[in-house]
Design an enzyme around this catalytic site. Structure first.
Site: not given
Lengths: 367, 367
Positions: A182, A206, A225, A281, A357
């Site tokens: 990813y 993350d 963030e 993100d 997916e």
């Protein structure tokens, strides 16, 4: 604590389901076979209609309840439901069910049948998640590692036997230990050269993107963030993907700012600060049929501000959505096309293990 | 043609489900709410028992049938089922169902609820497959591209919107256009050096392994595949992963022999022919609790013969099973440990997109 629901269906010759008499004949065969498996089976209720076929409730001591429908179009559905206390083995084994399917298929002279693995309902751990195009996926989650609610969202770490620890935000799959692909696809590893570059990450709580970017020796990365608790959680449970970058919030090479990225983008614009790369993100593209509502407004705001802090040859890199969500992806691209000065974009895609997916990613530059 | 089954469940306070009176109260709330969505709702049947709680059948014109169970342990399950003719939109939208879940959750004062995407039953295309550890996975399959039965197995090519064409053998996922990682992990690309090597593939009818090996400039590859129709099918529908290697059956660099690999291994043994690499690209490890039966016998036969055609420093590379199938993998390893002369092994793993799970691979050498 959970109930088990086991679903079977059989495609039948239409002659066998065309009228009440034929359907009753099928129901009789079914009952005879079920009695082999459930000796104390009783018929509790049945109903019939020319337009909607046959329906019946059978049960054993009101414990295992079996409902059956025989649709006049040549389809029989069979639902078996019973309560399974914690730690107890299912009263009916997978093999028994499979055998029953095969026997019934033969008795019905059916050329197509289906038996789904038992659906577990009411368990403390939710093992069923949904793909972006609303497909049902059962995960091998065996533990809730962490659960809390921040001022912004519900944060969970679930442990999957094969995917490792998974981060869920508001019950949606976000990233897991299995998902290096990813981050690598988002950053176009091997294609983009980050050495000596100035980079801004919007979101990225993350820590995975920051961690991977720092390996490529950029000049500086600033990460904006909003959710402190997400970072604390990932620092504790997702070191496989974020290393130690969330532990220390500042170094010569990076700085993590806890706050609203839009406010900081405005500040950067005012200061004339520019970046080689900006990463979106943040939240996923919402699954809606029109580009309206809070999240779409937010996406447009992010776009507008991001391109104002990009150098003329800079790039805006972001994730899109499941590659089968054509409508939402088109809406997203329409928002990009509305931007002035004009932008152009390319896409890349990768199958993300914990999403189960293929996901689409965007690379946007000034046209 | 298909029926839709929609499953909800709600965790309730145990007081609310402890006795008949309490359960009837919950049933009343449920019925009131359902009537908002189904104005012609009728209660057809209900039953009660102290040990097994409440069960009821409700329906609208015998068309949409709703069954409900209230288990005394604090769990309510709700199953909605109706027939959906081809090409017709569901009478109840995803959003409506989601809203109903949220309203009921509130009315029941429930702190946990679940709504699964509608389960489609009886459709011509089977979109539900099962992982090696019996989890349910819904695929985005939109077309049956090819279907036939060879003397050895049922062969299907299904088209998935995100995974491309998929090969299914006897209704099990085998390989798809998305699965280069499968072949690369099987062959340990980047770790093993195939240049100038002599290689034997047992099975491998999809052609992907042969295609990828030939890119690494081996001296010669012989492939032993029993099923001619599998190769014809993959040559036609899976060129993305097998290129044109199945088109021509022989070149300076490779030969495909259609036949029983055990017979040919015996022939090689008799001739004293040896290989640097033997690939076991045959059937998967069976999901059984004991290493007995035809397939396990076959696996042992393959092992025994394969190591007799391996050079002393040769390697036997093969796929295992889903990495969560601990019991089956252990059985497989026990068979390896029984071999004489002794062998040792390492493993690698990869998440295979079309399997929707992580798969384990074995690299076996003489000890």
């Amino acid at each position: 604590m959970a109930a088990q629901t086991i679903l079977f269906d059989f495609t039948l010759d239409k002659d066998k389901t065309a009228d009440e008499e034929a359907r009753l004949q099928v129901a009789k065969i079914l009952r005879n076979e079920l009695e082999q498996l459930f000796p104390q089976l009783e018929l509790a209720y049945s109903m019939e209609s020319p337009e909607n076929g046959y329906f019946a409730v059978l049960h054993e001591n009101k414990d295992t309840v079996i409902t059956c429908r025989i649709f006049q179009h040549g389809l029989l559905t069979l639902n078996v439901e019973y309560f399974l206390p914690d730690g107890k083995e299912p009263s009916i084994s997978f093999d028994t069910m499979r055998t029953m399917e095969l026997i019934l298929r033969q008795k019905f002279d059916s050329d197509r049948s289906k038996y789904l693995p038992p659906i577990k309902r009411g368990g403390y751990i939710d093992i069923y998640m949904t793909s972006s195009d609303e497909r049902i996926i059962e995960y091998d989650i065996d533990k809730v590692v962490f659960e809390a609610r921040s001022p912004f969202q519900k944060i969970q770490i679930m442990h999957s036997k094969s995917l490792g620890n998974m981060l869920l935000l508001d019950e949606l799959q976000n990233i897991a230990e299995s998902d290096l692909i990813y981050t690598e696809t988002l950053m176009c590893r091997g294609v983009e050269n980050y050495e000596g570059k100035e980079i801004c990450i919007l979101g990225g709580g993350d820590g995975a993107l920051l961690y991977e970017l720092l390996k490529e020796n950029p000049k500086h990365v600033v990460m904006l963030e909003i959710d402190e608790l997400v970072m604390q959680t990932c620092n504790k449970y997702l070191n496989v993907i974020c290393g130690d970058v969330l532990e220390k919030r500042k170094s010569d090479q990076y700085e993590i700012i806890v706050g609203d990225c839009v406010e900081y983008l405005k500040k950067f614009i005012a200061e004339g600060r520019k970046f080689d790369y900006v990463f979106g993100d943040l939240t996923d593209i919402p699954i809606t049929d029109a580009p309206e509502g809070e999240t779409w407004d937010f996406i447009r705001t992010i776009f507008e501000h991001s391109f104002k802090v990009l150098k003329p040859d800079g790039k805006y890199l972001t994730h899109g959505n499941g590659s089968t969500c054509k409508v939402q992806l088109r809406l997203f691209e329409e928002q990009l096309n509305l931007l002035r000065p004009k932008v152009k974009f390319t896409t890349t895609k990768a199958f993300v293990p914990s999403f189960m997916e293929e996901w689409l990613f965007y690379q946007v530059t000034f046209a």
